[in-house]
Write an enzyme that holds these catalytic residues in place. Structure first.
Site, PDB file in Angstrom:
ATOM      1  N   SER A 117       0.801  -1.080   0.204  1.00 15.54           N
ATOM      2  CA  SER A 117       0.055  -0.028  -0.047  1.00 15.54           C
ATOM      3  C   SER A 117       0.913   1.279   0.076  1.00 15.54           C
ATOM      4  O   SER A 117       1.955   1.246   0.546  1.00 15.54           O
ATOM      5  CB  SER A 117      -0.972   0.024   1.185  1.00 15.54           C
ATOM      6  OG  SER A 117      -0.183   0.215   2.367  1.00 15.54           O
ATOM      7  N   ASP A 118       0.484   2.442  -0.523  1.00 19.20           N
ATOM      8  CA  ASP A 118       1.055   3.580  -0.193  1.00 19.20           C
ATOM      9  C   ASP A 118       0.899   3.923   1.366  1.00 19.20           C
ATOM     10  O   ASP A 118       0.238   2.999   2.096  1.00 19.20           O
ATOM     11  CB  ASP A 118       0.578   4.746  -0.889  1.00 19.20           C
ATOM     12  CG  ASP A 118       1.159   6.048  -1.133  1.00 19.20           C
ATOM     13  OD1 ASP A 118       2.340   6.098  -0.392  1.00 19.20           O
ATOM     14  OD2 ASP A 118       1.226   6.829  -1.793  1.00 19.20           O
ATOM     15  N   TRP A 119       1.748   4.618   1.836  1.00 14.88           N
ATOM     16  CA  TRP A 119       2.085   5.074   3.207  1.00 14.88           C
ATOM     17  C   TRP A 119       0.742   5.340   3.842  1.00 14.88           C
ATOM     18  O   TRP A 119       0.404   6.476   3.809  1.00 14.88           O
ATOM     19  CB  TRP A 119       3.184   5.682   3.501  1.00 14.88           C
ATOM     20  CG  TRP A 119       4.458   4.925   3.759  1.00 14.88           C
ATOM     21  CD1 TRP A 119       5.309   5.153   4.829  1.00 14.88           C
ATOM     22  CD2 TRP A 119       4.863   3.900   2.875  1.00 14.88           C
ATOM     23  NE1 TRP A 119       6.383   4.300   4.485  1.00 14.88           N
ATOM     24  CE2 TRP A 119       6.477   3.574   3.484  1.00 14.88           C
ATOM     25  CE3 TRP A 119       4.554   3.226   1.384  1.00 14.88           C
ATOM     26  CZ2 TRP A 119       7.108   2.555   2.818  1.00 14.88           C
ATOM     27  CZ3 TRP A 119       5.556   2.045   1.215  1.00 14.88           C
ATOM     28  CH2 TRP A 119       6.580   1.865   1.546  1.00 14.88           C
TER      29      TRP A 119
END
Ligand code: BGC
Length: 718
Positions: free
Chosen positions: A213-215
């Site tokens: 995932s993106d952060w």
């Protein structure tokens, strides 16, 4: 294991043979933090130095995929130096508007150019044994509200534009991982979207790598695991209890969890096989190489003949950016530079220089303007450094305008009253409104954010040691009001509509709608002159699986050796679908010596002619004529030919009785004639209605009983 350990690593576990895999941004160089694993945040004091390359917009402007392969390779060498396993890059989202806050970090407005450059970058990174993580999947073109907004788009737009770079990179470079974006796509968060992760990525493209995932991009962890997200970043996860509960309830099965972890173990194996891990990098060599990349990224926009400039003359240099160069946009792409060159130092080596700061950030003062005046009186040749200031181009927020900072305009307004020779150097990561400069500058150089090695290449272009060869990877519109999404980008609503982008994004919009631009896509000047002599094709008629060899003869008619970027666009002459006037499908950068003639060969494969058929979930060619257009940029087409493509593939399912009568009439003429013969003719105003409604009226009018009517319908829909 389904989430990270701290900010930059995965979880390590000896029993099951995995370790803390180290991830680091990306994408213009490696941003390394010391004290891994398990570190919690962005501790600026703990950053280790690395080479900052030209930003992505500049890299794409080289139009040189082989060079970008070497960039990837060099960044990976520094990853190995610091024991980084996976580089968080490249970013391949497109530029829907010059206002995109992260445009500097993305390659282009064109998906094909983006896909070619990204593929080469990833192949370069992975050639050193380091994994690449292509991001942000997908339709994450706006920064404002990026964590909530839903990008709404039809399948053709999604596949032909926004997924294309991902698809090209996955098929031709197989990146070790892919990063899901923050936003929603058609109402579903990208990190848990069944459509994106399962239907497209895994099933359609057969991708087996890791999806992270993106952060902070995971909202519903259980759903994200079920739909194909493998690693939530960063750690430690807030969702662990939720996952445990779902597992205990059998809502999340053991098989689902196992399947979801396999890519993490594969990534571990991949990283363990890296033979170069820990190998020391040579930062001086890398800096020198970054300089070569900058040379090819710089785009000469205007030149009345003042450039190249003779060495040794006296020049006035104005603008703080000459001593504090703009080297990168803000956000996760920033890093601690190994070293930063300064244009003023390089200029001092070759010229007699008088300097005035002109502005500080985006402001000027009476005192600074006075200094500018004094300098203008003493000098006949002026170099003015301008561009965007740090808070204008940064991750997480979009730009509010595309204008030069007012303080810089004020300085230029003083400069222009003196009627001297003026060369302007721009430092920006995305298109800028440069109208205040026009009519009062003799040359304009687009120097982008060039990274650490920004100075020598620039001065070499100014003096002619380097012949400029960059080409714009995005259109420069005349003003923001002329851009297709003016007033709509960034969307302040819950949704952002991508409908119509097929013909309404980047050069596709200006070219199709015949709107003037400041500088077109693919544009850039050279000190050489090139003549396009002839075009020849190896086929006039193509069919399924064929590719077309386009050969162009080009002559350098000048006294300067130099690079030319030959660009091939394709136009579908007649199509059922809406298509842009032309699309980039091939290009080649070639070095041509003074007075030399070369043959440039560019291959167009079947895909170059195809559209995405949502009925068949596939790219297919529609039979017909296609123009092959060759030129120096999208607006400067110098040679053209036409081919016929005979495709055996269908692009649309059969029309049903629920379709409009007009199309039924065209595609099922026999049955249509039968109705006309048996019942009556259709007046003009009825032929746009779905056939079924017309039939129902006829049923009433002619008192057809239900059974007969149903039988009649069956005979049409079978
Ligand atoms: C960015 C990513 C980046 C990540 C880690 C996010 O906010 O969108 O591109 O890789 O942070 O720094």
């Amino acid at each position: 294991l389904t989430s990270g350990h701290g900010m930059w690593t995965s979880v390590g576990n000896d029993t099951i043979k995995t370790r803390n895999l180290v991830f680091a941004d990306g994408p213009h160089g490696v941003r390394v933090y010391e004290n891994l694993p398990g570190t919690k945040g962005f501790d600026e004091d703990k950053k280790a130095p690395s080479t900052l390359f030209p930003s992505a917009a500049a890299m794409a402007s080289t139009f040189n995929p082989e060079l970008i392969y070497e960039v990837g390779k060099t960044i990976a060498k520094e990853c190995n130096h610091y024991n980084v396993d996976v580089l968080l890059g490249p970013g391949v989202n497109l530029k829907r508007s010059p206002l995109g806050g992260r445009n500097f970090e993305y390659y282009s407005e064109d998906p094909y150019l983006t896909g070619v450059i990204a593929t080469n970058f990833i192949n370069g990174v992975q050639s050193e044994g380091v994994g690449a993580c292509i991001k942000h999947f997908a339709l994450n073109e706006q920064e404002d509200l990026r964590r909530f907004v839903s990008s709404e788009a039809d399948e053709r737009t999604i596949h032909e534009l926004y997924l294309l770079p991902f698809e090209m990179a996955i098929k031709n470079a197989n990146p070790s991982s892919i990063m899901g974006s923050y936003n929603k796509v058609n109402g579903h968060y990208a990190c848990e979207s069944e459509y994106l992760l399962k239907d497209v990525l895994r099933n359609q493209w057969g991708y087996n790598g890791l999806v992270m995932s993106d952060w902070g991009g995971v909202q519903d962890k259980v759903k994200s695991i079920k739909n194909g997200m493998n690693l939530e970043m960063p750690g430690d996860s807030e969702f662990t209890d939720e996952v445990r509960k779902a597992f205990n309830n059998n809502e999340l099965t053991e098989k689902e969890l196992d399947d979801s972890l396999l890519p993490l173990f594969d990534l571990y194996d991949y990283c363990e096989q890296n033979p170069n891990k820990g190998k020391k990098a040579n930062f001086e060599d890398n800096h020198a190489f970054a300089s070569k990349v900058s040379e090819e990224a710089i785009v000469l926009l205007e030149n009345d003949g003042i450039l190249p400039l003779s060495k040794g003359i006296k020049i006035g240099v104005i603008g703080d950016f000459a001593q504090n160069p703009r080297i990168n946009g803000g956000g996760s792409a920033s890093l601690k530079s190994y070293k930063i060159d300064k244009p003023i130092d390089e200029l001092n080596k070759l010229f007699t220089v008088e300097f005035a700061q002109g502005y500080n950030d985006d402001q000027t003062t009476d005192k600074l303007l006075e200094d500018v005046k004094l300098l203008m009186e003493n000098n006949d040749t002026i170099l003015f450094f301008t561009g965007t200031t740090p808070n204008l181009e940064v991750e997480g927020k979009d730009r509010e305008h595309m204008d030069m900072p007012q303080g810089h305009i004020d300085v230029f307004n003083v400069i222009k009253t003196f009627n001297k020779k003026v060369i302007v150097i721009l430092s920006n990561g995305s298109a800028l409104n440069i109208s205040p400069l026009l009519g009062h500058s003799n040359a304009i150089i687009e120097a982008w954010f060039l990274g650490n090695a920004n100075a020598k290449p620039l001065v070499d272009v100014i003096t002619g040691i380097v012949n400029p060869s960059g080409r714009l990877s995005e259109t420069f519109p005349i003003r923001i009001e002329n851009t297709p999404l003016y007033g709509l980008f960034p969307s302040k609503e819950d949704t952002v509509s991508y409908v119509g982008d097929i013909v309404n994004t980047g050069y596709r919009y200006y070219d199709t709608h015949k709107h003037d631009v400041r500088y077109p896509f693919g544009y850039g000047l050279s000190y050489s002159d090139f003549r396009y002599d002839s075009i020849s094709l190896d086929k006039e008629v193509l069919t399924d699986g064929d590719s077309l060899q386009v050969t162009i003869q080009v002559t350098n008619t000048s006294q300067f050796d130099g690079y030319e970027v030959v660009q091939v666009y394709v136009r579908d002459k007649e199509s059922y679908f809406s298509r842009p006037n032309k699309e980039l499908k091939g290009f080649k950068k070639v070095y041509i010596k003074a007075n030399e003639t070369v043959d440039v060969s560019i291959e167009l494969d079947e895909r170059s002619f195809a559209v995405y058929s949502s009925d068949f979930k596939d790219f297919r060619v529609e039979t017909g004529l296609f123009d092959i257009l060759v030129g120096k940029n999208v607006n400067d087409i110098l040679l053209e030919e036409t081919i016929q493509f005979n495709s055996s593939k269908k692009l649309r399912s059969n029309h049903s009785i629920y379709h409009t009568v007009k199309y039924f009439k065209i595609h099922n003429k026999e049955k249509f004639d039968y109705v006309v013969k048996k019942y009556r003719d259709f007046p003009w105003f009825e032929i746009e209605e779905p056939m079924i409604r017309v039939f129902r009226r006829l049923q009433k009018e002619f008192k057809i009983n239900n059974e007969d009517f149903e039988n009649l319908l069956k005979s049409f829909v079978e």
